[in-house]
Design a protein around this motif. Structure first.
Motif, PDB file in Angstrom:
ATOM      1  N   ALA A  64       0.836  -1.207   0.000  1.00 24.79           N
ATOM      2  CA  ALA A  64       0.000   0.000   0.000  1.00 24.79           C
ATOM      3  C   ALA A  64       0.868   1.254   0.000  1.00 24.79           C
ATOM      4  O   ALA A  64       0.611   2.211  -0.734  1.00 24.79           O
ATOM      5  CB  ALA A  64      -0.919  -0.012   1.221  1.00 24.79           C
ATOM      6  N   LEU A  65       1.929   1.216   0.824  1.00 20.04           N
ATOM      7  CA  LEU A  65       2.838   2.360   0.901  1.00 20.04           C
ATOM      8  C   LEU A  65       3.473   2.612  -0.473  1.00 20.04           C
ATOM      9  O   LEU A  65       3.554   3.752  -0.944  1.00 20.04           O
ATOM     10  CB  LEU A  65       3.917   2.062   1.940  1.00 20.04           C
ATOM     11  N   GLY A  66       3.906   1.521  -1.132  1.00 23.49           N
ATOM     12  CA  GLY A  66       4.522   1.638  -2.454  1.00 23.49           C
ATOM     13  C   GLY A  66       3.548   2.238  -3.467  1.00 23.49           C
ATOM     14  O   GLY A  66       3.879   3.166  -4.198  1.00 23.49           O
ATOM     15  N   LEU A  67       2.318   1.713  -3.441  1.00 23.97           N
ATOM     16  CA  LEU A  67       1.281   2.221  -4.355  1.00 23.97           C
ATOM     17  C   LEU A  67       1.090   3.721  -4.191  1.00 23.97           C
ATOM     18  O   LEU A  67       1.057   4.489  -5.149  1.00 23.97           O
ATOM     19  CB  LEU A  67      -0.049   1.528  -4.038  1.00 23.97           C
ATOM     20  N   LEU A  68       0.988   4.109  -2.914  1.00 22.09           N
ATOM     21  CA  LEU A  68       0.718   5.498  -2.601  1.00 22.09           C
ATOM     22  C   LEU A  68       1.854   6.400  -3.080  1.00 22.09           C
ATOM     23  O   LEU A  68       1.635   7.423  -3.728  1.00 22.09           O
ATOM     24  CB  LEU A  68       0.579   5.609  -1.096  1.00 22.09           C
ATOM     25  N   TYR A  69       3.083   5.981  -2.746  1.00 22.29           N
ATOM     26  CA  TYR A  69       4.233   6.787  -3.149  1.00 22.29           C
ATOM     27  C   TYR A  69       4.351   6.831  -4.666  1.00 22.29           C
ATOM     28  O   TYR A  69       4.660   7.873  -5.246  1.00 22.29           O
ATOM     29  CB  TYR A  69       5.515   6.237  -2.516  1.00 22.29           C
ATOM     30  N   GLY A  70       4.090   5.673  -5.296  1.00 21.40           N
ATOM     31  CA  GLY A  70       4.145   5.647  -6.759  1.00 21.40           C
ATOM     32  C   GLY A  70       3.125   6.597  -7.357  1.00 21.40           C
ATOM     33  O   GLY A  70       3.397   7.297  -8.332  1.00 21.40           O
ATOM     34  N   ALA A  71       1.947   6.625  -6.715  1.00 24.21           N
ATOM     35  CA  ALA A  71       0.870   7.445  -7.264  1.00 24.21           C
ATOM     36  C   ALA A  71       1.167   8.934  -7.159  1.00 24.21           C
ATOM     37  O   ALA A  71       0.648   9.726  -7.952  1.00 24.21           O
ATOM     38  CB  ALA A  71      -0.436   7.117  -6.539  1.00 24.21           C
ATOM     39  N   VAL A  72       1.994   9.347  -6.192  1.00 17.97           N
ATOM     40  CA  VAL A  72       2.234  10.788  -6.060  1.00 17.97           C
ATOM     41  C   VAL A  72       3.369  11.275  -6.961  1.00 17.97           C
ATOM     42  O   VAL A  72       3.526  12.468  -7.163  1.00 17.97           O
ATOM     43  CB  VAL A  72       2.521  11.217  -4.604  1.00 17.97           C
TER      44      VAL A  72
END
Lengths: 311, 532
Positions: free
Chosen positions: B304-312
């Motif tokens: 989830a953390l990776g997804l979030l950081y990737g998304a920003v």
């Protein structure tokens, strides 16, 4: 091979100040059930841990099933099963999983025997360890050990927490194993259990073997208790050599006699005109208390008298 | 004289007695890190030009927003100090209270000791209240140290006090969250997982909100503490928000205490398998089973953390466009944009790798936990060798680290791909995350060596985690000497993707991993086992 466990002069220190085992001797013959008794903190569990190769001996000679428990630990572990004194199992596994797990790890699991034992000990194998009571956790450990067909069973206070019904099942299983020629080292505080199951016992005190042998051997070394009524007053009893813990009340007395003095004491009693008399060999409990109490006696003799008066 | 709170004083004394080393270690360690940073920053920014430079570069960088949020008055020395210490101070205080509170509430209840205590003249809420007072005390100490060290460097009085109070209140909020988590889960591990997830969510939500400059920051306690705007406008009403939520959570914890069975929680255990699979009966199978919850929890969280950081990441160019200062400093070009994105990625990679060291050390220390609990004895009384038992822990930790890195990288790539509509950099992003694995493994291997050689000092492995966290987050700010920086394995690795990947440092570290693991194994094979 006729000796399952041969320990001589075993020394184990924890740090420079604590000597847990002080030249301990312990011998368990193949095919015998050997009782391992002693007060709390005497070194029973430490001994078993050395036998399992968890602890390294600081001195003396230790032989388990003909091997060195430290060096040959794993090879020897294939041939034994162990029930720890403090049963601490994985809270998130079920009882059934733990039994299988330990059996697999040991490599000696007998599936049909497992089923039979689960049945006999009335264990629900689908419950998580977390949800078991203390006695049920103990049953898991017992079934796990007894499901393995091995030469030697090391049982460290295996029945603490069991109800009398399960205690009886435990005794039956041990009797069957004995009939089958397995060796068992049974550390226990439940004397009726030890008396019912064990061929020989070793009593350990402060890290040393205080006594070892069959019950008869031990009894011969120990005092006989006497309850007697005489016509003439029994006051002189307290002055006779070999008489201990005497309680005299006119023509009634209760006391114990050293084995070597029994005949002479009987002679004296005849002079006082015996009306009735009961002698009994010491019970295991008395034997036990005598050894345990020597620790206490060192600190204050009162404790011994207390125990005697209490019975 | 028997109320639900009877005995609290005795329990608190017991807590303090048990933690007579642990609490000072936390306070000195965390307080020391904060103080060192607060004292180190002002001499570096000693002229108006340097302060303005910081404000335009660091103060507007996406990495800084993500790490520390939008700090008020970033163009003053007070704002700079607050911005630099925020990450360590905020995450540190939350983690500290979480560990301390759960240790004295659910962990006690799970062990059965609390039952003995409760059977004495002790009220129903006494344990919770003792945990609360203890957590509050620890948080207040850290807040006071922070304010004092800010004042000692000559920062504005009102700003220093506001900042310290905001930090303390953030800590209190997480004391309450930890107390609720301790009521919900039946195991201490579960409670730590729950509270830890709440910390991660609060921290990430604030960071992303700050990057987007959106109202999202108001969804996180971290945001509330920050919006007290220490050294800027200094508003006190967000403090009220923190206090209100804390009070509500405490009421919830008290309500749960009354409405559940002792030893129980909301998540009760169900019946399980009557038989074990064959795989469970192997050292690796058992170790994996014990780690299952840990692995799944971490996998979900890190993905989830990776997804979030990737998304920003795709929002970074907007950030540049909207800020003429950055544009002027680095030039407006595709290359400049790419450099900014690379710097951001590098930060994300190393930050996630540092978080992963906590997983790796937790995983290795299970080896010691099993031994302490006496269960290792049951395992090693079978045909399992000491070597294969340690090997199982090493393999599960190593593969777990690799798997989690992979998931983080994939999450990052997926988030990026979804946001950008571009999928051609997946391999690069996943590979970039994996390139930091050797650093994680060095810390894990150190833990193996400690468990093997000095089992009673096992908790010292956490000092290594704290140190790499400190070095990665503050090493540059504090201008640490290379000798100190160099202790951290992450300092030696190539700064992918800012620098190209070099094989030598990674291979050297893998060599060190091997040596440390062998040392640990050697120690484990020759020492006494068990609780002693």
């Amino acid at each position: 091979m006729t000796t399952a466990i041969a320990v001589s002069g075993l020394v184990k220190d924890f740090g420079s100040r604590t000597r847990a085992l002080d030249h301990l001797d312990l011998r368990v013959e193949a095919g015998e059930v050997h009782g391992f008794l002693g007060p709390n903190g005497a070194g029973k569990t430490t001994t078993i841990r050395v036998l399992l190769g968890m602890l390294r001996a600081d001195g003396g000679h230790v032989e388990l099933l003909g091997g060195d428990p430290w060096r040959d630990a794993v090879a020897l572990h294939r041939r034994l099963a162990y029930v720890p004194g403090e049963v601490n199992l994985w809270p998130n596994l079920t009882g059934g999983e733990v039994i299988d797990l330990l059996g697999e790890l040991r490599g000696t699991l007998d599936a049909s025997r497992r089923e039979e034992l689960v049945e006999r000990f009335q264990l629900d194998p689908t419950k998580k360890i977390r949800a078991y009571s203390k006695g049920n956790r103990q049953k898991v450990a017992l079934v796990a050990a007894f499901s393995s067909e091995v030469e030697l069973y090391l049982l460290d206070e295996p029945t603490s927490g069991l109800d009398p019904l399960m205690e009886a099942v435990f005794q039956d299983v041990v009797q069957e194993l004995r009939a089958d020629g397995r060796s068992i080292l049974l550390s226990s505080h439940i004397l009726s259990e030890v008396e019912a199951l064990c061929d020989r016992v070793t009593i350990i005190r402060a890290g040393r073997a205080a006594e070892s042998g069959t019950f008869d051997d031990l009894r011969h070394l120990t005092r006989t208790s006497v309850v007697v009524d005489t016509t003439r007053p029994l006051e002189p009893v307290t002055r006779w050599p070999g008489v201990h813990d005497a309680r005299v009340h006119g023509g009634h007395a209760e006391f114990s006699v050293d084995p070597g003095e029994l005949n002479r004491v009987l002679g004296h009693l005849v002079d006082l005109e015996v009306r009735s008399m009961v002698t009994s060999p010491p019970t295991l409990e008395e034997l036990f208390l005598r050894h345990y109490d020597e620790d206490i006696a060192g600190r204050g003799a009162g404790a011994v008298a207390e125990v005697v008066r209490a019975r | 004289m028997s109320s639900p709170l009877t005995g609290t004083r005795h329990l608190l004394r017991l807590v303090l007695r048990r933690d007579r080393f642990r609490l000072p270690l936390w306070v000195v360690g965390l307080g020391g890190m904060i103080t060192a940073s607060a004292l180190a920053v002002p001499p570096i920014y000693d002229s108006p030009e340097k302060i303005a430079g910081y404000a335009s570069a660091v103060g507007t960088s996406p990495v800084s927003y993500l790490m520390s949020g939008r700090q008020a008055a970033i163009d003053t020395i007070g704002g700079i100090v607050a911005n630099e210490i925020s990450q360590v101070a905020q995450l540190g205080i939350c983690l500290m209270v979480m560990f301390l509170v759960v240790r004295h509430t659910r962990a006690e209840e799970e062990s059965g000791r609390a039952e003995l205590v409760r059977s004495a003249v002790v009220g129903r809420h006494a344990a919770t209240l003792a945990g609360l007072l203890y957590g509050v005390g620890a948080a207040v100490l850290i807040g006071a140290i922070t304010t004092t060290s800010m004042l000692a460097t000559g920062l504005d009085g009102a700003g220093s006090v506001t900042y310290g109070v905001g930090l303390t209140l953030l800590g209190l909020c997480y004391v309450a969250i930890s107390l609720v988590a301790a009521q919900l889960s039946v195991s201490a591990r579960g409670a730590l997982g729950l509270a830890g997830a709440m910390i991660a969510i609060g921290y990430v939500v604030r960071g992303v909100g700050a990057m987007q400059d959106s109202a999202l920051v108001w969804a996180s306690p971290f945001g509330w503490a920050q919006r007290m705007d220490a050294f800027g406008e200094e508003q006190w009403w967000p403090a009220l928000l923190l206090v209100t939520v804390t009070a509500a959570l405490l009421a919830l914890a008290a309500w749960l205490t009354v409405h559940r069975d002792f030893g129980g929680g909301l998540l009760q255990s169900r019946p399980g398998q009557p038989r074990a699979s064959r795989f469970l009966g192997t050292p690796i199978g058992l170790t994996l089973r014990m780690q299952r919850g840990l692995l799944i929890g971490w996998a979900i969280g890190l993905t989830a953390l990776g997804l979030l950081y990737g998304a920003v990441i795709p929002t970074i160019p907007d950030l540049v466009a909207s800020n003429p200062d950055i544009a002027r400093a680095i030039g407006v070009s595709a290359d400049a944009e790419q450099a900014l994105i690379d710097a951001f990625l590098r930060y994300i990679f190393v930050f996630m790798a540092v978080i992963l060291t906590a997983f790796a050390v937790t995983s290795v220390l299970r080896l010691h936990g099993e031994e302490e609990s006496g269960r290792t004895e049951a395992i090693l009384a079978t045909r399992v060798t000491r070597t294969s038992w340690v090997r199982a822990a090493v393999v599960v930790t190593g593969l777990g680290t690799l798997l989690l890195s992979l998931l983080m990288g994939l999450g990052l790539a997926a988030g990026y791909g979804l946001g950008m509509g571009e999928w051609d950099r997946v391999a690069e992003q996943v590979g970039g995350q994996l390139s930091y694995v050797p650093g994680v493994l060095v810390v894990a291997a150190l833990a193996v060596a400690i468990v093997g050689l000095w089992p009673r000092r096992s908790a010292f492995a956490w000092i290594a985690v704290a140190f790499v966290f400190f070095q990665v987050m503050l090493g540059e700010t504090l201008r640490l000497p290379d000798l100190v920086d160099g202790v951290s394995p992450f300092w030696h690795l190539s700064e992918v993707p800012v620098e190209p990947l070099e094989a030598l440092p990674a291979l050297t570290e893998l060599g060190i991993v091997t040596v440390l693991v062998m040392l640990g194994l050697w120690g484990y094979r020759r020492r006494d086992l068990g609780r002693s």
